[in-house]
Design a protein around this motif. Structure first.
Motif, short mmCIF file in Angstrom:
data_model
loop_
_atom_site.label_atom_id
_atom_site.label_comp_id
_atom_site.label_asym_id
_atom_site.label_seq_id
_atom_site.Cartn_x
_atom_site.Cartn_y
_atom_site.Cartn_z
N LYS A 122 -41.71 -6.81 11.57
CA LYS A 122 -42.29 -7.18 10.37
C LYS A 122 -41.58 -6.59 8.49
O LYS A 122 -40.66 -6.67 9.21
N PRO A 123 -41.57 -7.85 8.66
CA PRO A 123 -40.55 -8.06 6.96
C PRO A 123 -40.81 -7.44 6.00
O PRO A 123 -41.78 -7.50 5.43
N LYS A 124 -39.89 -6.74 5.37
CA LYS A 124 -40.07 -6.46 4.05
C LYS A 124 -40.25 -7.58 2.81
O LYS A 124 -39.33 -8.21 2.59
N LYS A 125 -41.37 -7.00 2.68
CA LYS A 125 -41.53 -7.62 1.10
C LYS A 125 -40.95 -7.19 -0.21
O LYS A 125 -40.57 -6.46 -0.41
N VAL A 183 -50.23 -10.24 12.37
CA VAL A 183 -48.47 -10.21 11.31
C VAL A 183 -47.74 -8.75 10.71
O VAL A 183 -46.69 -8.93 10.70
N ASN A 184 -48.99 -8.03 11.07
CA ASN A 184 -49.47 -7.41 9.64
C ASN A 184 -48.79 -5.99 10.72
O ASN A 184 -48.61 -4.07 10.47
N GLU A 185 -48.86 -5.91 12.03
CA GLU A 185 -48.04 -4.86 12.81
C GLU A 185 -46.57 -5.23 13.30
O GLU A 185 -45.90 -6.01 13.97
N ASP A 186 -45.86 -4.19 13.33
CA ASP A 186 -44.62 -3.58 13.00
C ASP A 186 -43.88 -3.27 15.43
O ASP A 186 -44.91 -2.19 14.86
N LEU A 187 -43.44 -4.21 15.10
CA LEU A 187 -43.34 -3.25 17.08
C LEU A 187 -42.47 -2.88 17.16
O LEU A 187 -41.63 -3.25 18.70
N ASP A 206 -33.64 -20.34 11.64
CA ASP A 206 -35.14 -20.03 11.71
C ASP A 206 -35.61 -18.92 10.80
O ASP A 206 -35.09 -18.04 10.39
N ASP A 207 -36.52 -19.74 10.02
CA ASP A 207 -36.94 -19.41 9.24
C ASP A 207 -38.03 -18.34 9.17
O ASP A 207 -38.77 -17.54 8.01
N ALA A 208 -38.81 -18.41 10.54
CA ALA A 208 -40.03 -18.18 10.49
C ALA A 208 -39.84 -16.26 11.61
O ALA A 208 -40.29 -15.06 10.91
N THR A 209 -38.84 -16.46 12.23
CA THR A 209 -38.17 -15.23 12.90
C THR A 209 -37.06 -15.00 12.73
O THR A 209 -36.19 -15.80 13.52
N PRO A 210 -36.27 -14.98 11.49
CA PRO A 210 -35.06 -15.11 11.56
C PRO A 210 -33.88 -14.05 12.49
O PRO A 210 -34.72 -13.02 12.87
N LEU A 211 -32.89 -14.79 12.21
CA LEU A 211 -31.85 -14.35 13.36
C LEU A 211 -31.65 -12.40 13.70
O LEU A 211 -31.52 -12.02 14.02
#
Length: 254
Positions: A122-125, A183-187, A206-211
């Motif tokens: 989950k990306p940090k905002k 998308v709000n679940e961090d695994l 990749d800008d959706a799930t970055p490296l």
């Protein structure tokens, strides 16, 4: 081919013979994007791929689902194809489901895992994103009031189109709610449970799930190794098809 699972008609393919390889596609995608991988894998394996509920030619769920719901569904689907050993290949959202599967008690042994531009971190905002989200929620609440809905009936829909992602805007109401849950679940806490030999394949652009997500997975998954395709985006397995197939063939010993 079609099979009915839990009252949903599911489109799938099953080709080849040998140990089983299950392919799980990404959000908004379908099994057709895996065709080149299927053609390679079926020379040695029994390859199974389905359009997950809500995608491709499969029916969508009757209510919004979370990742666990999709994981449960995949297990029910696989009851139609009993096996003792299985390898799992997932792109993007399919990777989320695979991470969940690796944390379950399963009726089969996981032999190998291939995660391609997979989701799960989950990306940090940023502060700017948090402020924008707060403003959006307040505006949405205002536009949902009876007065605004009466005199400006299109205001809420226009707000959604302006602020929603392409995936969100393209989805049906049920799948929009599903996307929000997913998308709000961090695994990250489950990634150490991915203990089988694991191939991570990533596009550096990749800008959706970055490296950076891939590097987190490589660190947390005990047997993971990372292969990158310079300049490729979120669909690196299509953008660098020949390279991907060579890497896949090597990992799967074809």
């Amino acid at each position: 081919m079609t099979v009915n699972i839990r009252g949903l008609d599911i489109n799938y393919i099953c080709e080849g013979q040998g140990d089983t390889v299950l392919l799980l596609h990404g959000w908004g995608s379908n099994i057709t994007l895996f065709q080149s991988a299927i053609d390679l894998l079926k020379t040695k394996y029994r390859v199974i791929a389905m359009d997950m509920p809500g995608f491709g030619e499969s029916e969508e769920p009757k209510e919004p689902w979370c990742v666990d719901d999709y994981t449960d569904f995949v297990l029910d689907f696989m009851k139609e194809f009993p096996c003792e050993r299985i390898s799992l290949l997932g792109h993007s959202f399919g990777g989320r489901v695979i991470i969940k599967l690796c944390s379950r008690e399963l009726p089969f042994e996981i032999d190998k895992v291939i995660l391609v531009d997979a989701a799960g971190v989950k990306p940090k905002k940023t502060l700017k994103q948090k402020i924008k989200q707060r403003i959006y929620k307040m505006t949405r609440w205002i536009f949902s009031t009876g007065f605004v809905k009466k005199f400006f009936p299109d205001a809420l829909e226009n707000l959604r189109k302006k602020n929603g992602s392409a995936d969100y805007n393209a989805a049906s109401p049920i799948m929009r709610q599903t996307l929000v849950k997913v998308v709000n679940e961090d695994l990250q806490h489950l990634m150490p449970n991915v203990t089988a030999p694991t191939l991570l394949v990533w596009g550096t652009a990749d800008d959706a799930t970055p490296l950076s997500d891939a590097k987190i997975m490589e660190k947390l998954m005990p047997e993971a190794g990372l292969v990158t395709f310079e300049g490729a985006g979120h669909y690196s397995f299509l953008e660098r098809r020949d390279q991907f197939l060579r890497v896949l063939a090597s990992f799967m010993k074809i």
